[in-house]
Design a protein around this motif. Structure first.
Motif, mmCIF file in Angstrom:
data_model
loop_
_atom_site.group_PDB
_atom_site.id
_atom_site.type_symbol
_atom_site.label_atom_id
_atom_site.label_comp_id
_atom_site.label_asym_id
_atom_site.label_seq_id
_atom_site.Cartn_x
_atom_site.Cartn_y
_atom_site.Cartn_z
ATOM 1 N N PRO A 34 0.827 -1.222 0.000
ATOM 2 C CA PRO A 34 0.000 0.000 0.000
ATOM 3 C C PRO A 34 0.856 1.265 0.000
ATOM 4 N N MET A 35 2.004 1.224 0.683
ATOM 5 C CA MET A 35 2.863 2.407 0.741
ATOM 6 C C MET A 35 3.446 2.722 -0.630
ATOM 7 N N VAL A 36 3.780 1.705 -1.412
ATOM 8 C CA VAL A 36 4.253 1.935 -2.783
ATOM 9 C C VAL A 36 3.219 2.752 -3.556
ATOM 10 N N GLY A 37 1.956 2.364 -3.451
ATOM 11 C CA GLY A 37 0.906 3.091 -4.160
ATOM 12 C C GLY A 37 0.745 4.517 -3.682
ATOM 13 N N ALA A 38 0.820 4.717 -2.359
ATOM 14 C CA ALA A 38 0.671 6.070 -1.806
ATOM 15 C C ALA A 38 1.833 6.959 -2.196
ATOM 16 N N VAL A 39 3.056 6.412 -2.196
ATOM 17 C CA VAL A 39 4.231 7.183 -2.593
ATOM 18 C C VAL A 39 4.183 7.493 -4.082
ATOM 19 N N ALA A 40 3.836 6.486 -4.895
ATOM 20 C CA ALA A 40 3.743 6.692 -6.339
ATOM 21 C C ALA A 40 2.722 7.763 -6.683
ATOM 22 N N ALA A 41 1.644 7.849 -5.901
ATOM 23 C CA ALA A 41 0.602 8.842 -6.162
ATOM 24 C C ALA A 41 0.974 10.228 -5.654
ATOM 25 N N GLY A 42 2.101 10.359 -4.948
ATOM 26 C CA GLY A 42 2.588 11.669 -4.531
ATOM 27 C C GLY A 42 2.115 12.150 -3.187
ATOM 28 N N ASN A 43 1.744 11.228 -2.294
ATOM 29 C CA ASN A 43 1.223 11.607 -0.987
ATOM 30 C C ASN A 43 2.313 11.602 0.084
ATOM 31 N N ALA A 44 2.052 12.306 1.171
ATOM 32 C CA ALA A 44 2.784 12.095 2.414
ATOM 33 C C ALA A 44 2.101 10.937 3.130
ATOM 34 N N VAL A 45 2.882 10.135 3.872
ATOM 35 C CA VAL A 45 2.343 8.905 4.452
ATOM 36 C C VAL A 45 2.694 8.808 5.929
ATOM 37 N N VAL A 46 1.696 8.400 6.724
ATOM 38 C CA VAL A 46 1.918 7.961 8.104
ATOM 39 C C VAL A 46 1.622 6.461 8.114
ATOM 40 N N LEU A 47 2.635 5.651 8.395
ATOM 41 C CA LEU A 47 2.507 4.193 8.356
ATOM 42 C C LEU A 47 2.476 3.645 9.770
ATOM 43 N N LYS A 48 1.373 2.988 10.135
ATOM 44 C CA LYS A 48 1.286 2.313 11.435
ATOM 45 C C LYS A 48 1.665 0.852 11.240
ATOM 46 N N LEU A 49 2.745 0.449 11.885
ATOM 47 C CA LEU A 49 3.224 -0.919 11.781
ATOM 48 C C LEU A 49 2.418 -1.845 12.697
ATOM 49 N N PRO A 50 2.337 -3.137 12.374
ATOM 50 C CA PRO A 50 1.578 -4.061 13.228
ATOM 51 C C PRO A 50 2.289 -4.320 14.548
#
Length: 502
Positions: free
Chosen positions: A156-172
């Motif tokens: 999912p992070m690949v898609g968010a980065v490719a789309a040009g977003n800033a990301v907050v990733l919550k790890l399990p």
């Protein structure tokens, strides 16, 4: 009498303790809320700076993710071996290679995905420029799953980065060794202002969701998924939910049972069954049930030896809670293969059940473990009815050499994905979407679909101001002739030549 030195009563101690604990709880909540606000503020500022939007920056970050996986492949193999006794083969195939392929596929196609998409025009717009521009939605919160921790965090992070977003990733929280490795490595490879990492047991998901994000992506169970959707609704935040479900597997009398058993056994027992796309139960005719069980027994022995607990190719439950939950399912129906357990190792043998009732817990909850119930039906129609009586699953599988059987199941049922004569492998195709329908999820991701999920499709019309031959017709005072001309200019017919020419 002075009672100041007397021992407080139990009731008074309870009141004092409750006030103290409540105060600490509020203080802790205030502290964590402030932390989340700071993270979100930093992410918002990074996005508004425009840094994430440029194609070179996106490509650079995607390449950094590939570099991370290549340079630390053995670190991930070691972490997942500690967390789940996961074989190196499975880690590289299902965790490392899938994410690398996803990132490389995005890099290979990014310029095309970012390009304006022209749309068909009519008479009123034939001199204008009409297109759809894909724009990043903003700051994205990704709440990843634990069963495939690297894949479910980073795809999912690949898609968010490719789309040009800033990301907050919550790890399990589960698979702590892998989560710790991701928390350590991601900041070393990715831009620390644009991409924030949340990890740890004390992170409260609902507290995070009190803050406004521009998209929330969640992989996990149904109960938490509903809470995520409710919390996001307060801010009108769009969500994507991947929730899993009860994936049926129909085995037709016409199929090659030996081949079907190999593919079903692999899909159910790979990663010790901890995959939301795995077959959840088998439907077959009574006449072939015993033959199928025999073939499954041969497969288990071929894959993992006489004692799978000694095999280097068989995993373990990711947590003690998960172990106990799956172990409880063994009381449903009758165990005909496997059934052995070891709490110290979180080990559950590859297990096949028969005589399971529709009302048993294993038929109502997602298994996420190495247990496969086999139920019998008399006809294909009965199998289809059985599937359709339940919530729509994440996947449906059919094993048959009869194309009409495959077509009938596909046309008369609904699911997130469909696969004939194999299981799970549809998730390896970067050009196919992943996601559920109905109770199994909302939204899709994977490849171009991830890019679209984390993008806003902006309608753009750049009008030509040189000619007023059509637009003046819309202005008052109105007349019938103007109305007819406007209808003619804007109408769409079944064979609209203007749409195809322009």
């Amino acid at each position: 009498m002075d009672n100041r030195n007397a021992s407080p009563s139990p009731a008074r101690w309870f009141r004092v303790l409750r006030r103290t604990m409540t105060g600490e709880s509020h203080a802790r909540k205030s502290s964590t809320s402030s932390q989340y606000e700071e993270i979100l503020k930093k992410s918002r500022e990074a996005f508004l700076s425009g840094k994430t939007k440029s194609c070179p920056f996106r490509l650079e970050q995607l390449q950094a993710m590939v570099n991370l996986l290549e340079q630390h492949e053995m670190d991930f193999v070691g972490a997942l071996e500690k967390d789940m006794h996961k074989p190196r083969f499975e880690t590289i195939l299902s965790e490392i290679s899938t994410v690398k392929n996803e990132a490389i596929f995005a890099m290979n196609n990014l310029e095309q995905w970012m390009a304006p998409e022209p749309v068909q025009k009519n008479m009123t717009s034939f001199l204008d420029r009409c297109f759809v521009q894909k724009e990043p939605v903003g700051v994205v919160l990704i709440i990843s799953g634990w069963s495939l921790p690297v894949q479910l965090c980073l795809i999912p992070m690949v898609g968010a980065v490719a789309a040009g977003n800033a990301v907050v990733l919550k790890l399990p929280e589960t698979c702590s060794h892998t989560a710790d490795l991701l928390q350590t490595l991601l900041p070393l490879y990715l831009d620390n202002n644009c991409y924030q990492i949340l990890s740890g047991e004390h992170i409260e998901l609902l507290e995070i969701l009190e803050h406004k994000f521009d998209h929330v992506f969640y992989i996990g169970d149904h109960k938490t998924g509903r809470q995520v959707m409710q919390a996001a609704a307060k801010h009108m935040t769009p969500v994507s939910l991947v929730l899993g479900g009860k994936n049926p597997c129909y085995v037709d009398k016409s199929c090659d049972l030996k081949e079907a058993a190999h593919r079903i056994a692999w899909a159910r027992f790979v990663n010790a069954g901890q995959n939301s796309l795995a077959p959840e139960y088998v439907l077959c005719h009574m006449n072939i049930r015993n033959s199928l069980i025999h073939e499954l027994e041969m497969c288990i022995s071929e894959f993992y030896g006489k004692n799978p607990q000694d095999s280097q190719h068989y995993g373990r439950m990711a947590s003690l809670d998960q172990y106990k939950r799956v172990k409880d399912f063994l009381s449903c129906g009758q165990v005909v293969l496997g059934g052995q357990t070891d709490e110290g190792e979180r080990y559950i043998a590859p297990t096949v059940l028969i005589d399971v009732k529709e009302t048993d817990p294993i038929m109502k909850q997602e298994i996420l473990g190495p247990v496969l119930p086999i139920l019998t039906v008399e006809t294909l129609e009965e199998a289809i009815q059985f599937i359709n009586k339940r919530d729509r699953p994440l996947a449906i599988y059919v094993y048959s050499s009869n194309s009409q059987v495959i077509s009938e199941v596909m046309q008369k049922t609904s699911s997130g994905s469909f696969c004939s004569n194999d299981s799970i492998v549809q998730s390896l195709y970067t050009r196919l979407p992943c996601g559920g329908v109905g109770n199994s999820g909302v939204g899709i991701y994977g490849g171009k679909y991830s890019f679209d999920t984390f993008s806003h499709s902006r309608a753009c019309l750049l009008r030509n101001t040189a000619i007023e031959c059509v637009t003046y017709l819309r202005y008052p005072p109105y007349a019938e002739k103007q109305l007819h001309l406007m209808q003619w200019a804007t109408s769409i017919s079944r064979t609209d030549k203007w749409c195809h020419i322009l």
